[in-house]
Design a protein around this motif. Structure first.
Motif: not given
Lengths: 233, 233
Positions: B48-51, B53-54, B59-60, B64
């Motif tokens: 998951r991109e947000t996961t 990233a965090d 950032s995403r 990506r």
DNA sequence: GCATGTGAAGTTGTATGCAATGTCTTGACG
DNA sequence: CGTCAAGACATTGCATACAACTTCACATGC
């Protein structure tokens, strides 16, 4: 294909470009790649993100993704904070690629022929006929490259191992931008088309060994036709 | 190397990761790749991109880019609008890759040995010693994979043709995430380390044929040690 | 009970703004 | 006249906001 992604719905984006003949790929990646393949973006040319974004009509984001992917595929060179430029294929580069292909692609063909469906063979035949038509009309060498890439791509995709296919695609892709057909003589072109026809025949007979032999012939002939002497080994 | 990028200043970003031993790559790409290599992100897991990233603290956007690159390298599968997941290497996949490597890497080694500098040989020796140390301490198999990739990478990068190098890297990379060393027996590990030492000796003697033979032995032994019977051809 | 439609939540795709870096011009100084 | 430095310009790298799409749950009708 073997394991994953057999349904048409969830085709990964890169398959869309790698598959068969790209009937004008509308993605940013496809468009940039087409510009490179057509020579509109010459070897060594700088690829400015804003310029490409304006020309294609999207923002910089998809352009950046396209450039990253093209860099991963070896079609452009990236320099951090400086930008991307179209790779410049030296004669040695092209010769090296043919060396690798002569070693691998015949093997891949032998593996793939038993897996070919009737539809695959039909598509091979269609591509072969279309290529002959292009040659007969004295036409568009870059279009011919695209058809040729599709033709070879079918064998590679069906070789039975997706990771081997990925690796072989990595070897094949640079051929698209090397404009090798432009260097072919009339006779060499005609011979190349005959090889394609014979490959179709071997595939139709599901004779992997025959196809392998033809493919090896095809590639070694191509190495010569592209203007390179056999590299010393 | 031949044409472009001979100056050290404008090294493309991907060289930073491909080169030698990646002393903890801080780029998003390097971190995600490390997570995959360590098994922290298991095969089949969704990325998951947000996961990510965090977890990595960016950032995403760079995430990506990393996922796109990993997809191009065949380490993750992308499905449009669905996301990325770590590739799952079947036994056949690994066997196929060893087949390809057994065909090409020995050849690449023969080409590269004459080009090796004294520094290259010294680095090979250093990597070989470090790998033996890891094995002696019964340690970290994934660290061993990284060292091994660096070792083989030196030969590949020096093979004299950048596109051949790119193509071979494509075949090598999946080994990092396939965790093949974990399947090795004690004896197979020891034998593998002996092969490395002998490769260093052959490289030091600048004997390409010797090195080629050792490398072929090394890969065929590895194919067995990874738990796969020779694939029928 | 099962299939189907509808809604909401979650995730990816794209656009845009800002900061950081690299490059080139212009001017001053030796 | 040549060399070097400083500043303006151009370009890329990253963060954030919004739009589009997919998926899952739930309710509804058969």
């Amino acid at each position: 294909m073997s394991t994953v992604n057999s349904t048409p719905s969830d085709a990964p984006s890169r398959d869309a470009a790698a598959r068969a003949v790209p009937d004008r790929d509308v993605s940013a990646y496809g468009q940039v790649r087409a510009m490179i393949a057509s020579g509109e973006l010459a070897a060594g040319a700088w690829l400015r993100e804003t310029t490409l974004a304006d020309r294609i009509g999207v923002s910089r984001t998809p352009i950046r993704e396209a450039l990253n992917r093209l860099a991963a595929e070896g079609l452009v060179d990236l320099s951090r904070n400086k930008g991307a430029q179209v790779v410049d294929f030296s004669t040695e580069d092209v010769a090296g690629l043919y060396d690798v292909r002569s070693g691998f692609e015949p093997h891949a063909v032998r593996l793939s022929v038993p897996h070919l469906t009737d539809d695959d063979v039909a598509e091979l035949a269609s591509l072969s006929v279309r290529m002959e038509a292009v040659v007969a009309n004295g036409g568009d060498m870059d279009g011919l490259s695209a058809l040729n890439a599709a033709f070879h791509g079918i064998f590679i995709e069906r070789c039975g191992n997706r990771h081997v296919a990925t690796a072989l695609q990595a070897v094949m892709r640079p051929a698209v931008v090397a404009h090798t057909f432009r260097k072919y003589s009339e006779a060499a072109l005609r011979r190349s088309m005959q090889h394609h026809a014979e490959l179709v025949a071997a595939a139709d007979a599901r004779d992997g060994e025959w196809a392998e032999a033809v493919m090896r012939t095809h590639i070694l002939a191509a190495r010569n036709a592209a203007g390179d002497a056999p590299s010393p080994r």
